[in-house]
Design an enzyme around this catalytic site. Sequence first.
Site, PDB file in Angstrom:
ATOM      1  N   GLY A  23      53.171  47.423  37.158  1.00 27.64           N
ATOM      2  CA  GLY A  23      52.976  46.291  36.089  1.00 27.64           C
ATOM      3  C   GLY A  23      51.351  46.899  36.457  1.00 27.64           C
ATOM      4  O   GLY A  23      50.801  47.448  37.273  1.00 27.64           O
ATOM      5  N   GLN A  28      42.689  44.960  34.509  1.00 29.12           N
ATOM      6  CA  GLN A  28      42.653  46.176  35.516  1.00 29.12           C
ATOM      7  C   GLN A  28      42.351  47.095  34.467  1.00 29.12           C
ATOM      8  O   GLN A  28      41.968  48.650  35.760  1.00 29.12           O
ATOM      9  CB  GLN A  28      44.380  46.208  36.039  1.00 29.12           C
ATOM     10  CG  GLN A  28      44.352  45.635  36.805  1.00 29.12           C
ATOM     11  CD  GLN A  28      45.868  45.854  37.409  1.00 29.12           C
ATOM     12  OE1 GLN A  28      46.940  45.499  36.581  1.00 29.12           O
ATOM     13  NE2 GLN A  28      45.595  46.377  38.948  1.00 29.12           N
ATOM     14  N   CYS A  71      48.611  47.555  45.027  1.00 27.67           N
ATOM     15  CA  CYS A  71      48.349  47.142  43.983  1.00 27.67           C
ATOM     16  C   CYS A  71      47.240  48.080  43.041  1.00 27.67           C
ATOM     17  O   CYS A  71      45.808  48.953  43.927  1.00 27.67           O
ATOM     18  CB  CYS A  71      47.237  45.815  44.455  1.00 27.67           C
ATOM     19  SG  CYS A  71      46.002  45.352  42.676  1.00 27.67           S
ATOM     20  N   LEU A  72      47.271  48.608  42.097  1.00 29.41           N
ATOM     21  CA  LEU A  72      46.695  50.078  41.730  1.00 29.41           C
ATOM     22  C   LEU A  72      45.127  49.508  41.511  1.00 29.41           C
ATOM     23  O   LEU A  72      44.223  50.318  41.689  1.00 29.41           O
ATOM     24  CB  LEU A  72      46.949  49.916  40.603  1.00 29.41           C
ATOM     25  CG  LEU A  72      48.197  50.358  39.854  1.00 29.41           C
ATOM     26  CD1 LEU A  72      48.719  50.687  38.332  1.00 29.41           C
ATOM     27  CD2 LEU A  72      48.702  51.357  40.888  1.00 29.41           C
ATOM     28  N   HIS A 113      52.003  38.558  41.104  1.00 32.88           N
ATOM     29  CA  HIS A 113      50.571  39.138  41.052  1.00 32.88           C
ATOM     30  C   HIS A 113      50.350  39.168  40.105  1.00 32.88           C
ATOM     31  O   HIS A 113      48.910  39.434  39.950  1.00 32.88           O
ATOM     32  CB  HIS A 113      51.419  40.374  41.458  1.00 32.88           C
ATOM     33  CG  HIS A 113      50.292  41.328  41.878  1.00 32.88           C
ATOM     34  ND1 HIS A 113      50.287  41.941  43.514  1.00 32.88           N
ATOM     35  CD2 HIS A 113      49.676  42.563  41.050  1.00 32.88           C
ATOM     36  CE1 HIS A 113      49.657  43.057  43.645  1.00 32.88           C
ATOM     37  NE2 HIS A 113      49.255  43.033  41.952  1.00 32.88           N
ATOM     38  N   GLU A 114      50.732  39.766  38.784  1.00 30.73           N
ATOM     39  CA  GLU A 114      49.976  40.196  37.581  1.00 30.73           C
ATOM     40  C   GLU A 114      49.283  38.831  37.077  1.00 30.73           C
ATOM     41  O   GLU A 114      47.932  39.230  36.441  1.00 30.73           O
ATOM     42  CB  GLU A 114      51.011  40.976  36.722  1.00 30.73           C
ATOM     43  CG  GLU A 114      51.713  42.399  36.599  1.00 30.73           C
ATOM     44  CD  GLU A 114      51.458  43.201  37.660  1.00 30.73           C
ATOM     45  OE1 GLU A 114      50.009  43.497  37.097  1.00 30.73           O
ATOM     46  OE2 GLU A 114      51.232  43.609  38.500  1.00 30.73           O
ATOM     47  N   HIS A 117      46.229  38.164  38.212  1.00 33.76           N
ATOM     48  CA  HIS A 117      44.394  39.168  38.574  1.00 33.76           C
ATOM     49  C   HIS A 117      44.668  38.782  36.952  1.00 33.76           C
ATOM     50  O   HIS A 117      42.857  38.275  36.736  1.00 33.76           O
ATOM     51  CB  HIS A 117      46.118  40.922  37.418  1.00 33.76           C
ATOM     52  CG  HIS A 117      45.867  41.541  38.031  1.00 33.76           C
ATOM     53  ND1 HIS A 117      44.578  42.119  38.998  1.00 33.76           N
ATOM     54  CD2 HIS A 117      47.140  42.149  38.717  1.00 33.76           C
ATOM     55  CE1 HIS A 117      44.834  42.793  40.448  1.00 33.76           C
ATOM     56  NE2 HIS A 117      45.982  43.273  40.402  1.00 33.76           N
TER      57      HIS A 117
END
Length: 149
Positions: A23, A28, A71-72, A113-114, A117
Amino acid sequence: MDAEILELVDDMADSMYAADGIGLAAVQIGVAKRVLVIDLDQKEGKKNPRAFINPKILWASEEMAVFEEGCLSVPEIWDDVERPARIKAEYLDREGVKQTLEADGMLATCLQHEMDHLNGVLFIDHLSRLKRSIAIRKLTKAKKLQAAG
Ligand code: K1U
Ligand code: ZN
């Protein structure tokens, strides 16, 4: 749906695949727009990115579920996070059509999660203070090592 958003969705999908993510939120990659892409199937070698434009959670279950998250934007940290097990969400798809979706399992976790962000929240913000401070220490150390070459 304008060409700028479609280009953003394509750029985000490319960035997500390049980083081996499942995702990605626009923020990000430095874009302050409420846009997400998710592809949970790519581990099987197929590419089927789903775009979620201006997503909103309409309902979340009282029942909770725990999944291990990474997480990236917080590299090399993985931990269990507890979130509502099921959610109902609405969003625009890449054609600009309003959709509603009931999600459970990894899709519910990934969407939450997204969406976090988009609101400036990271998965480590859901951890205990002790676990979060250990994660931040690890990140700071990794950044220092990276800067030292
Ligand atoms: O938003 C992000 O930072 C992307 C993140 C999404 C996510 C992962 C796990 C639980 C919830 C949300 C990632 O994609 S981290 C990388 C990842 O999950 C993965 C990478 C390689 C193989 C398998 C999974
Ligand atoms: Zn993340």
